[in-house]
Write a protein that holds these residues in place. Structure first.
Motif, PDB file in Angstrom:
ATOM      1  N   UNK A 167     -11.376  31.781  -7.700  1.00 46.47           N
ATOM      2  CA  UNK A 167     -12.055  31.084  -6.612  1.00 46.47           C
ATOM      3  C   UNK A 167     -11.191  31.262  -5.372  1.00 46.47           C
ATOM      4  N   UNK A 168     -11.802  31.396  -4.181  1.00 48.81           N
ATOM      5  CA  UNK A 168     -11.014  31.791  -3.004  1.00 48.81           C
ATOM      6  C   UNK A 168      -9.837  30.887  -2.674  1.00 48.81           C
ATOM      7  N   UNK A 169      -9.985  29.590  -2.890  1.00 48.77           N
ATOM      8  CA  UNK A 169      -8.917  28.671  -2.502  1.00 48.77           C
ATOM      9  C   UNK A 169      -7.607  28.972  -3.215  1.00 48.77           C
ATOM     10  N   UNK A 170      -7.666  29.330  -4.494  1.00 51.46           N
ATOM     11  CA  UNK A 170      -6.419  29.484  -5.243  1.00 51.46           C
ATOM     12  C   UNK A 170      -5.605  30.666  -4.752  1.00 51.46           C
ATOM     13  N   UNK A 171      -6.252  31.654  -4.123  1.00 49.27           N
ATOM     14  CA  UNK A 171      -5.484  32.782  -3.593  1.00 49.27           C
ATOM     15  C   UNK A 171      -4.501  32.304  -2.528  1.00 49.27           C
TER      16      UNK A 171
END
Length: 284
Positions: A257-261
């Motif tokens: 999911x984008x946030x974890x990047x």
């Protein structure tokens, strides 16, 4: 220092408050107490940690692995006298299995979004991940809590049964053997397992995908002779060169999911800077 300036710019743009404050405390003379204040917000009343301290576990519920994340932050701050440690050990004691270890993860992991690889095993058996790293860090800091003895016994028993291993388990084993008090026993197990551990390591700095490199096993100099100086030098060169144009270091495993990047990027950027400093690779 250009490396630090660029990293700071990346962290300001992308990182959690926790990791921005870690950077300031470790590299620019910032307040360590502020890091501890923020870390405390991730701790639950039961003493465990949740709330995405480990970014791939998005839920509020306590899990064993976020305790390890917290312990490494407390280690970098030399803050194992903080009350958070005792409370966390009480939590570990509450989830310990009869053989003395803690599970890889608990069924409550299913109550919130998570990375697909976080799935509890049937019966939630104890695992060297994260028991071995947690026990090793308690030995390193001289914390004598009722959880430590049974957990240490579990680690010795489970490690003695290891023949072949996997990268994450091998990293936990290396941490335990490097930090545990009984150096003679640790040395004997290390000699037996060294080749099996090295089989899990990507010695080519250019390896792609979810590779586990020497500096993942030895983010700071080890007491164990796992890698030669030339291997470490080659990988330190590669690590320094991997700083992105934005100034950070990026994870090499799937971002689900984008946030974890961004959360992992901030955390790893501080970790990579710590490694470069531990090996005297940051400019004076």
């Amino acid at each position: 220092m250009d490396v630090l300036r660029r990293a700071h710019h990346y962290l300001l743009n992308h990182a959690r408050l926790l990791d921005r404050l870690r950077f300031e405390a470790l590299f620019t003379g910032g307040s360590r107490d502020r890091v501890l204040d923020v870390l405390r917000c991730y701790q639950n009343p039961d003493g465990g940690f949740g709330h995405a301290l480990e970014p791939d576990l998005r839920g509020a519920a306590s899990q064993p692995e976020p305790v390890e994340v917290a312990f490494w932050i407390l280690d970098e701050l030399d803050a194992f006298a903080d009350p958070m440690v005792r409370s966390a050990c009480d939590y570990l004691l509450s989830i310990t299995t009869p053989d003395g270890g803690v599970p890889f993860c608990l069924p409550t992991v299913r109550e919130a979004p998570k990375a697909p690889w976080w799935e509890p095993a049937d019966g939630s058996p104890a695992h060297l991940i994260p028991t071995a790293s947690l026990a090793g860090l308690l030995h390193a800091h001289g914390v004598d809590h009722p959880w430590r003895g049974p957990a240490t016994d579990f680690c010795w028993t489970r490690i003695a049964a290891v023949d072949k291993t996997t990268p994450y388990e091998a990293r936990a084993i290396v941490t335990f053997l490097d930090l545990v008090d009984d150096r003679e026993r640790a040395g004997a197990e290390f000699d037996r397992l060294r080749d099996a551990i090295l089989d899990t390591v990507a010695l080519d700095p250019g390896a792609s995908g979810e590779a586990h490199f020497p500096l993942d096993f030895a983010p700071r100099p080890l007491r164990l002779p796992l890698f030669t100086e030339d291997v470490l030098a080659r990988h330190l060169d590669a690590l320094a060169a991997a700083q992105s144009e934005e100034g950070g270091w990026h994870p090499n495993w799937p971002m689900w999911t984008p946030l974890v990047e961004h959360e992992w990027g901030g955390f790893l950027t501080v970790e990579r800077l710590k490694t470069l400093r531990a090996y005297d690779r940051l400019p004076a």
